[in-house]
Design an enzyme around this catalytic site. Structure first.
Site, PDB file in Angstrom:
ATOM      1  N   LYS A 254       0.840  -1.200   0.000  1.00  5.93           N
ATOM      2  CA  LYS A 254       0.000   0.000   0.000  1.00  5.93           C
ATOM      3  C   LYS A 254       0.874   1.250   0.000  1.00  5.93           C
ATOM      4  CE  LYS A 254      -3.183  -2.167   3.023  1.00  5.93           C
ATOM      5  NZ  LYS A 254      -3.866  -2.163   4.294  1.00  5.93           N
ATOM      6  N   ARG A 255       2.050   1.102   0.643  1.00  6.89           N
ATOM      7  CA  ARG A 255       2.897   2.281   0.778  1.00  6.89           C
ATOM      8  C   ARG A 255       3.522   2.702  -0.549  1.00  6.89           C
ATOM      9  NH1 ARG A 255       5.367  -0.775   4.486  1.00  6.89           N
ATOM     10  NH2 ARG A 255       3.543  -1.399   5.642  1.00  6.89           N
TER      11      ARG A 255
END
Ligand code: GLU
Length: 388
Positions: A254-255
């Protein structure tokens, strides 16, 4: 009947890895005429992101992956939010305490941190020195009555006898308890369960027959099987799904960039193409270049890009065909599949009208009216906006 579950934690948007897990659960359940549950694993309030559940549901709805039971779709296994099932986890924790497979630990967070440091300095793999394992029963009762805060730990000195861990994708696994924390925590001091306890209790209570989840949970499998054996419960079957990688071989997260499903929706991708793309990552369907050239005149087709609708994916899904290699998600394949899904749907007037509407909305949002100029030299009937 097979019963599966997709169990995201509401810690953010649904990303591609999560969608692939939901998809494989859907494919397996539908292939065997079973059902699947959407279970929200919301017992870690520190990581809760408001609106995450709505986002997950919207993403699933957009892709057409319809869960049979879950939030908004009541059924016999509810409630579907773990935060509404806390009594259940406490009952199971009590059973483990009574049988000696678990014990209360009164160490403060500071003491635990210093113990961990001390053990690490001596080169030990242990993360806890089991100090509270040796408290007498009277001492435990006295401290509980006095209102001292405690957690419940699994006692890995008393591992039950059980069969070797077998995974439907990874095969028979050698137990690797050393990679787990010492005497993993089952119930926290606020009486909320950790993931491990909540997950095995719910999979059992809900009657889950197959657990399909991300490979990152594979190291937890021995603990989960130990918990089932300690409670004399039959575990479900497990299949861990290999991790998805970016084209440069790095782990998708997600990062790093846009891996949120709703971003793909906003950018106008075809939901069925996205599912097709994810399904084939890790599931080597043979690509037939000749067939595609004849059908679509496309000689640039990347490998393993069979164009399949959701019902076709259900029909052909086979867990035993999954590889346990990590899989690269190649954006070129998504582009290819998207084109072919669009071409397929254009044979249908209703779908074409729907696409025309979506394209119009996308153009409008990407190119505000100030970028649209209508050429005055055009007659009214042939008037076309020009986009710069
Ligand atoms: N809540 C876990 C997650 O979001 C689910 C793991 C599982 O499926 O057991 O990854």
């Amino acid at each position: 009947m097979v019963l599966l579950r997709f169990a995201p934690s509401p810690t953010g948007a649904l990303h591609l890895g999560g969608l692939r897990t939901a998809l494989y659960n859907h494919l397996y359940a539908k292939k065997y005429r079973g059902k699947w549950i959407l279970r929200i694993e919301d017992t870690d309030s520190t990581r809760y992101v408001p609106g995450a559940v709505e986002g997950i549901r919207a993403a699933l709805e957009w892709t057409g992956l319809e869960y049979d039971y879950g939030p908004g779709r009541d059924g016999p296994h509810g409630p579907y939010y773990q935060s509404e099932r806390l009594d259940l986890y406490r009952t199971y924790a009590r059973r483990l305490l009574e049988s000696g497979h678990a014990y209360r630990c009164f160490c403060s967070p500071d003491k635990l941190a210093s113990t961990r440091e001390r053990l690490a300095r001596t080169g030990s793999n242990a993360t806890y020195d089991k100090a509270c394992l040796h408290l007498t029963e009277e001492e435990v009762v006295r401290r509980v009555r006095a209102g001292e805060s405690s957690i419940v730990r699994f006692n890995d000195d008393r591992l039950p006898q059980r069969d070797a861990a077998t995974d439907l994708v990874f095969g028979v696994l050698r137990d690797a308890h050393a990679s787990l924390p010492t005497d993993p925590v089952l119930l926290k001091s606020d009486l909320f369960p950790t993931y491990h306890l909540a997950s095995i209790v719910d999979d059992h209570e809900m009657g889950i027959t197959h657990v399909l989840r991300g490979e990152e949970w594979l190291p937890s499998l021995p603990l989960h099987l130990d918990l089932y054996a300690s409670l004399s419960l039959k575990p479900p079957q497990f299949a861990h799904l290999p991790i998805l990688l970016n084209p440069d071989g790095t782990k998708m997260s997600k990062r790093k960039g846009n891996v949120s499903v709703l971003d793909f929706m906003r950018r106008g991708w075809e939901p069925e193409a996205l599912l097709n793309w994810l399904a084939l990552a890790g599931w080597g369907t043979q690509h037939d270049p000749n067939k595609k050239q004849i059908l679509f005149g496309d000689s640039q087709a990347p490998d393993s890009t069979a164009v399949m609708t959701l019902p076709e994916l259900v029909d052909q899904f086979d867990l035993s065909a999954l590889t346990h290699r990590r899989n690269i998600l190649d954006p070129a394949k998504l582009g290819y599949l998207n084109r072919h899904h669009l071409m397929r749907s254009w044979k249908n007037n209703e779908a074409t009208a729907c696409h025309a509407h979506r394209i119009r909305e996308l153009v409008k949002s990407d190119f505000p009216t100030r970028y649209l100029r209508v050429s005055s030299s055009l007659t009214r009937s042939s008037m076309q906006p020009t986009i710069f």
